[in-house]
Design a protein around this motif. Structure first.
Motif, short mmCIF file in Angstrom:
data_model
loop_
_atom_site.label_atom_id
_atom_site.label_comp_id
_atom_site.label_asym_id
_atom_site.label_seq_id
_atom_site.Cartn_x
_atom_site.Cartn_y
_atom_site.Cartn_z
N ALA A 168 28.45 49.97 50.91
CA ALA A 168 29.80 50.12 51.45
C ALA A 168 30.51 48.78 51.59
CB ALA A 168 29.75 50.83 52.80
N ALA A 169 29.79 47.75 52.08
CA ALA A 169 30.43 46.45 52.31
C ALA A 169 30.87 45.81 51.00
CB ALA A 169 29.48 45.52 53.06
N VAL A 170 30.03 45.91 49.97
CA VAL A 170 30.37 45.34 48.67
C VAL A 170 31.55 46.09 48.06
CG1 VAL A 170 29.56 44.88 46.32
CG2 VAL A 170 28.03 44.52 48.27
N SER A 171 31.50 47.41 48.14
CA SER A 171 32.58 48.23 47.61
C SER A 171 33.91 47.90 48.29
CB SER A 171 32.26 49.72 47.79
OG SER A 171 33.33 50.52 47.34
N GLN A 172 33.88 47.76 49.61
CA GLN A 172 35.10 47.45 50.35
C GLN A 172 35.63 46.07 49.97
OE1 GLN A 172 34.64 47.46 54.61
NE2 GLN A 172 36.84 47.30 54.98
N ARG A 173 34.72 45.11 49.86
CA ARG A 173 35.16 43.75 49.50
C ARG A 173 35.82 43.74 48.13
NH1 ARG A 173 34.90 38.31 49.72
NH2 ARG A 173 34.37 37.18 47.82
N TRP A 174 35.19 44.37 47.14
CA TRP A 174 35.73 44.34 45.79
C TRP A 174 37.06 45.11 45.71
CZ3 TRP A 174 30.70 45.11 42.39
CH2 TRP A 174 29.96 43.92 42.45
N GLU A 175 37.16 46.22 46.43
CA GLU A 175 38.41 46.97 46.42
C GLU A 175 39.53 46.16 47.08
OE1 GLU A 175 37.57 50.67 48.28
OE2 GLU A 175 36.46 51.47 46.56
N THR A 176 39.20 45.44 48.16
CA THR A 176 40.19 44.60 48.82
C THR A 176 40.67 43.49 47.89
OG1 THR A 176 39.21 45.02 51.00
CG2 THR A 176 40.61 43.08 50.79
N LEU A 177 39.74 42.88 47.15
CA LEU A 177 40.11 41.85 46.20
C LEU A 177 41.04 42.41 45.11
CD1 LEU A 177 36.68 40.03 45.71
CD2 LEU A 177 38.73 39.05 46.74
N LEU A 178 40.72 43.59 44.62
CA LEU A 178 41.52 44.19 43.56
C LEU A 178 42.92 44.56 44.03
CD1 LEU A 178 38.81 46.47 41.88
CD2 LEU A 178 39.99 44.54 40.80
N GLU A 179 43.06 44.87 45.29
CA GLU A 179 44.37 45.26 45.85
C GLU A 179 45.25 44.07 46.18
OE1 GLU A 179 43.27 47.65 49.16
OE2 GLU A 179 42.53 49.31 47.94
N ASP A 180 44.72 42.87 46.09
CA ASP A 180 45.48 41.66 46.41
C ASP A 180 46.33 41.27 45.20
OD1 ASP A 180 46.39 39.12 47.05
OD2 ASP A 180 44.52 38.52 48.02
N GLU A 181 47.57 41.67 45.19
CA GLU A 181 48.44 41.47 44.02
C GLU A 181 48.63 39.99 43.69
OE1 GLU A 181 52.11 43.52 44.47
OE2 GLU A 181 51.17 45.50 44.60
N GLU A 182 48.77 39.16 44.71
CA GLU A 182 48.98 37.73 44.45
C GLU A 182 47.79 37.11 43.73
OE1 GLU A 182 50.52 34.08 47.17
OE2 GLU A 182 48.50 34.82 47.65
N LEU A 183 46.60 37.57 44.04
CA LEU A 183 45.39 37.02 43.43
C LEU A 183 45.39 37.22 41.93
CD1 LEU A 183 42.63 35.68 44.03
CD2 LEU A 183 41.67 37.97 44.24
N TRP A 184 45.95 38.34 41.47
CA TRP A 184 45.90 38.71 40.06
C TRP A 184 47.22 38.47 39.34
CZ3 TRP A 184 41.02 39.15 39.00
CH2 TRP A 184 40.15 39.56 40.02
N ASP A 185 48.12 37.74 39.97
CA ASP A 185 49.40 37.39 39.35
C ASP A 185 49.18 36.15 38.49
OD1 ASP A 185 52.04 37.13 38.66
OD2 ASP A 185 52.62 36.16 40.55
N ILE A 186 48.70 36.35 37.29
CA ILE A 186 48.25 35.23 36.45
C ILE A 186 49.12 35.09 35.21
CG2 ILE A 186 45.87 35.50 37.22
CD1 ILE A 186 45.27 36.82 34.53
N ALA A 187 49.07 33.91 34.62
CA ALA A 187 49.69 33.66 33.31
C ALA A 187 48.55 33.48 32.32
CB ALA A 187 50.56 32.40 33.37
N PRO A 188 48.31 34.46 31.44
CA PRO A 188 47.18 34.36 30.51
C PRO A 188 47.21 33.10 29.68
CG PRO A 188 48.07 36.59 30.53
CD PRO A 188 49.03 35.74 31.32
N GLN A 189 46.03 32.52 29.46
CA GLN A 189 45.88 31.28 28.70
C GLN A 189 44.74 31.44 27.69
OE1 GLN A 189 45.71 29.48 32.90
NE2 GLN A 189 45.92 27.68 31.59
N PHE A 190 44.70 30.54 26.73
CA PHE A 190 43.58 30.53 25.80
C PHE A 190 42.31 30.15 26.55
CE2 PHE A 190 40.80 28.24 22.80
CZ PHE A 190 40.59 29.25 21.87
N ILE A 191 41.23 30.92 26.35
CA ILE A 191 39.95 30.64 27.00
C ILE A 191 38.83 30.73 25.98
CG2 ILE A 191 40.77 31.52 29.23
CD1 ILE A 191 39.02 34.02 28.76
N HIS A 192 37.71 30.08 26.29
CA HIS A 192 36.54 30.17 25.42
C HIS A 192 35.95 31.57 25.47
CE1 HIS A 192 32.29 29.77 24.27
NE2 HIS A 192 32.66 28.73 23.54
N GLY A 193 35.80 32.11 26.67
CA GLY A 193 35.38 33.50 26.82
C GLY A 193 33.90 33.76 26.94
#
Length: 323
Positions: A168-193
Motif C-alpha cells: 500500500a505504501a509503495v502504491s500510494q507513493r508512486w500514485e502521488t508522484l504520478l499525480e504531480d503535474e509539475e514533476l512531469w512538465d518536461i521538455a523532451p531532449q535527446f537521450i542515450h536511453g
C-alpha cells in the motif's frame, strides 16, 4: 549465428584493409545476440568488431551506427569511435568494425572513488542532452511527448498494482508522484536511453567513449540520470550533477533530480513487468525484493517523520510552559 573470437578476427581483417589480427580480447555487451570482440593487429592497432547473430540484433546494430554517424558532427564526436569498415554476413546483415574505444569499460566503483571522473560523466551527459533535435531526427530516433511518457509510467504502475505486487505504501507513493503535474512538465531532449557500465569507457579520470546508441530517443533527460542517482552515493552524484548543470547552456528543470529518483523507483516496476511477461521467477523474485526494500524505507521515513513531529510538539509545549 554466433561467432567465436577467431571468426570475429577474420571478419575484422576482411573489413579493414591492411589489418592483420594478432590477438583478441573479450568485450562485455548487454546484448546477448551481438558478438563483440576487441582485435589487436600486428602493428598494435586496436579495433572493435561487432557481429549480429539474429535479425533483431542486426537491426539494433544498424540503428546504433546510424545514430553514431549523426552525432559525428556534434560535440560528442570525441567519444564516439569512428567506423572503419563493414563486411556482409553469409546469413544476411553485416558486421561492423570501429576503432576500439580508448581505455576500459567503466565500473561504478570507478565513479564512487573519483570526483573528477563523476564530473566528466556529468559533462558528457550534458552534451548528449543538448544534441539538436534535427540531428537526432535525421538518425530516425523516436520522439516521445510528455503525455506519452507519463501514460507509459502510469500503465506500468497500474499493471504491477493489478497483479498484487505493490504494498500500500509503495502504491500510494508512486500514485502521488504520478499525480504531480509539475514533476512531469518536461521538455523532451535527446537521450542515450540505455546507459550502463558496458556502454561507457574510461581513460584516466575521463569518460573516453560512449557506445550502444540503439536505444536513443527524444524523451526525458531524467531517464539517463535515474540509474546513477540510484547507484551512486549522494556526494558523488552531487559532483556529477554539478558538472552536468555547468555544462548545459540553459538551466535544468527545477525538479529533474526528483524525477530521476522517481524513474529509478519506477524501473523496478519495469523489471517486474519483464519478469511477469517472460514468466521468469528469478526476475520476479528479484523485483519483489526491491519493492519490499522500498516499502521498508518508506516505513522508516514515516517513523522518522513521526518522531520529528513529536519532538517539535514537545519542544513547543516546554517553551509554552516556561513562558
Amino acid at each position: 549465428m554466433h561467432r567465436n573470437s577467431y571468426s570475429l578476427a577474420a571478419l575484422a581483417a576482411a573489413a579493414v584493409p591492411g589489418l592483420v589480427p594478432a590477438r583478441t580480447t573479450p568485450i562485455a555487451t548487454p546484448d546477448e545476440d551481438l558478438d563483440v570482440a576487441g582485435i589487436i593487429g600486428e602493428q598494435g592497432r586496436r579495433v572493435l568488431v561487432q557481429s549480429p547473430s539474429t535479425t533483431a540484433s542486426g537491426v539494433r546494430l544498424e540503428r546504433d551506427l546510424k545514430v553514431a554517424d549523426a552525432l559525428s558532427g556534434t560535440p560528442l564526436q570525441g567519444v564516439i569511435p569512428p567506423v572503419l569498415g563493414f563486411v556482409k554476413l553469409s546469413e544476411g546483415g553485416r558486421a561492423t568494425v570501429t576503432e576500439a574505444p580508448v581505455g576500459r569499460p567503466l565500473m561504478l566503483e570507478d565513479l564512487q572513488g573519483s570526483s573528477e571522473l563523476a564530473r566528466s560523466l556529468g559533462q558528457v551527459l550534458a552534451r548528449i542532452h543538448t544534441v539538436p533535435r534535427y540531428a537526432a531526427e535525421s538518425a530516425g530516433v523516436e520522439s516521445f511527448t510528455p503525455e506519452v511518457l507519463h501514460a507509459e509510467h502510469r500503465a506500468r504502475i497500474l499493471a504491477a498494482k493489478a497483479d498484487g505486487y505493490l504494498p500500500a505504501a509503495v502504491s500510494q507513493r508512486w500514485e502521488t508522484l504520478l499525480e504531480d503535474e509539475e514533476l512531469w512538465d518536461i521538455a523532451p531532449q535527446f537521450i542515450h536511453g540505455d546507459l550502463s557500465e558496458e556502454s561507457l569507457f574510461v581513460s584516466g579520470e575521463s569518460i573516453s567513449a560512449v557506445r550502444d546508441w540503439s536505444s536513443s530517443k527524444v524523451a526525458d533527460a531524467a531517464s539517463d540520470l535515474a540509474w546513477l542517482i540510484s547507484s551512486l552515493d549522494p556526494e558523488r552524484f552531487d559532483d556529477l550533477y554539478s558538472a552536468y548543470r555547468d555544462e548545459l547552456p540553459t538551466s535544468t528543470h527545477p525538479r529533474l533530480v526528483e524525477r530521476a529518483q522517481a524513474l529509478g523507483e519506477f524501473a523496478v516496476a519495469e523489471w517486474l513487468a519483464h519478469g511477469v511477461e517472460t514468466q521468469d521467477e528469478t526476475i520476479i523474485s528479484d523485483a519483489r525484493g526491491m519493492i519490499a526494500d522500498l516499502d521498508a524505507d518508506l516505513a522508516q521515513l514515516a517513523r522518522d517523520e513521526a518522531e520529528r513531529a513529536y519532538d517539535e510538539m514537545a519542544a513547543r509545549e516546554a517553551h509554552e510552559d516556561r513562558a
